[in-house]
Scaffold this active site. Structure first.
Site, short mmCIF file in Angstrom:
data_model
loop_
_atom_site.label_atom_id
_atom_site.label_comp_id
_atom_site.label_asym_id
_atom_site.label_seq_id
_atom_site.Cartn_x
_atom_site.Cartn_y
_atom_site.Cartn_z
N GLU A 167 0.80 -1.23 0.00
CA GLU A 167 0.00 0.00 0.00
C GLU A 167 0.84 1.28 0.00
O GLU A 167 0.87 2.03 0.99
CB GLU A 167 -0.96 0.00 1.18
CG GLU A 167 -1.97 -1.12 1.14
CD GLU A 167 -2.99 -1.08 2.25
OE1 GLU A 167 -3.97 -1.85 2.16
OE2 GLU A 167 -2.84 -0.29 3.21
N GLU A 353 -5.47 -8.55 0.68
CA GLU A 353 -6.14 -8.23 1.95
C GLU A 353 -7.62 -8.01 1.66
O GLU A 353 -7.98 -7.33 0.70
CB GLU A 353 -5.58 -6.97 2.62
CG GLU A 353 -4.22 -7.11 3.23
CD GLU A 353 -3.77 -5.82 3.92
OE1 GLU A 353 -4.64 -5.04 4.39
OE2 GLU A 353 -2.55 -5.58 3.97
#
Length: 451
Positions: A167, A353
């Site tokens: 991320e 995720e």
């Protein structure tokens, strides 16, 4: 169509964690501080003054967590190695105690038939690297590649699957622009070069992993992506949505897929990129897979008072939300998967995720019947199945998270785990959602074996 029928044979079922969120042992085996140690110990930055000093004590309790993975029946475990544990000081020398620990983890996983997927950077930048300039400095990208080389030489004889960066949006925008994550900066003139050097570091680390591993390395990056939709049909909301989509999604997708940085957002931010010859080629070196983290969509309205984007996220009337206040919108996962597959054509996609925070209740018998999390899991896996039916090369799903953990600026208030952690005793208890995930995995294996 059932999940077992729609998802392909060989689909990878996984669970995910991150080092700072679960390991604890902040000084154990020579670990030195990260920017998250500094940030969490700064008053007012983390809910309730929580820190990751102890977290889930997983560094010491790895055998327990391995047993949990076995009980869930997962194929793969995504975890991160802690840079300040592996390379604890500016000498750049590897810490043999840390290497030995992660080597044992890898051996244990392989013996159990569980594939390790190692994330090199899940936000715990060594504080000494931050003190030397951090991600706004080009030198950090080179240091990150050196760390990647260390890990490849140590584990690349057994580990084949690697994530460079988790991320980069959070690293750059939330850590250097919004100030809601470490290191807590709030300056677009710092955030833009930070975002650039994170992606440069990704490319350099990919090259190091491939060069230093003793067997072929499968390498990718993990991006957190969201569908961005206008609140109304007004031209102002449409323009704000385009910039927000560029800021959240295209700013990170475009460079790693060879399109360079999106010109409209570069112009909007008004900060010169610290570009050198060859950088874009390094960033866009072919990846073996793309990891996508998905949690929510954003519905956007124009807001001239917003100093950076001129836009704000607005709530969706009547929407179901998680304990984080995030909308539960599984269709958004399908939309993102289909969009990325069609527009960028990665060879393989993993959902690296997916999960939700729930205010869990422990029953008198000690059980946790987290029906909302179970429904979230099922609905988002159904979205994955719909994406596969549309030709998306989705090869696996990693539930976030194996354990309740230190949830960054939210501290220990928010629980995402398939397994509950009692933060007083560190006792682990598999929740109803974890048992359901294990059943789904078993059902899928049985169904595909019978094909």
């Amino acid at each position: 169509m059932t999940l077992s029928a729609a998802l392909p044979a060989g689909f990878v079922w996984g669970a995910a964690t991150a080092a700072y969120q679960i390991e604890g042992g902040k000084e154990l085996d020579g670990r030195t501080p990260s920017i998250w140690d500094t940030y969490s110990h700064t008053p007012g930055m983390v809910a309730n003054g929580d820190t990751g000093d102890d977290a889930c004590d997983s560094y010491r309790r790895w055998p327990e967590d391995l047993e949990l993975l076995k009980r869930l029946g997962v194929d793969a475990y995504r975890f991160s190695t802690a840079w300040p544990r592996v390379v604890p000081d500016a000498s750049g020398q590897a810490n043999p105690l840390a290497i030995a620990h992660y080597s044992r983890m890898v051996d244990d996983l392989l013996e159990a038939g569980i594939t390790p997927l190692i994330t090199l950077y899940h936000w715990d930048l060594p504080q000494y690297v931050q003190d030397a300039g951090g991600w706004p400095s080009r030198d950090t990208a080179d240091k990150f590649a050196d760390y990647a080389g260390i890990m490849a030489r140590a584990l690349g004889d057994r580990v084949t699957d690697w994530v460079t960066v988790n991320e980069p949006l959070c690293v750059a925008w939330i850590g250097h622009l919004d100030g809601r994550m470490a290191p807590g900066d709030t300056d677009i003139a710092i955030a833009v070069p930070a975002s650039y050097h994170v992606l440069l570091g990704h490319g350099l680390a990919m090259a190091a992993l491939r060069a230093e591993s003793s067997q072929p390395a499968s390498v990718g990056i993990v991006l957190n992506l969201s569908p961005i939709e206008p609140a109304t049909d007004s031209p102002a909301d449409a323009a704000a949505t385009a910039i927000k989509d560029g800021h959240i999604n295209r700013w990170f997708l475009d460079p790693v897929f060879g399109r360079g940085f999106p010109a409209d957002v570069v112009k909007h931010h008004g900060v010169e990129l610290p570009m050198q010859d060859g950088d874009l080629d390094i960033m866009s070196a072919p990846m073996d897979f793309l990891g996508i983290n998905y949690y929510f969509r954003e519905v956007v309205a124009a807001d001239p008072s917003d100093p950076v984007l001129g836009a704000r996220q607005v709530p969706v009337p009547g929407a179901r939300t998680t304990a984080m206040g995030w909308e539960v919108h599984p269709d958004g996962l399908e939309q993102i998967l289909v969009r990325v597959a069609r527009e960028y054509q990665p060879p393989v996609i993993y959902v690296t995720e997916s999960g939700c925070a729930v205010d869990d209740t422990v029953e008198a018998d000690g059980s946790i019947n987290d029906a909302d999390r179970t429904e979230y899991l099922e609905s988002h896996l159904a979205a994955c199945a719909r994406a596969v039916e549309q030709g998306v090369p989705l090869k696996g799903y990693y539930a976030w998270s194996l354990l309740d953990n230190f949830e960054w600026a939210y501290g220990y208030e928010k629980r995402f785990g398939l397994v509950r952690v009692d933060y007083d005793t560190y006792e682990r208890t598999i929740k109803a959602s974890g048992r359901r995930y294990a059943d789904i995995i078993t059902e899928h294996r049985a169904a595909t074996a019978a094909r």
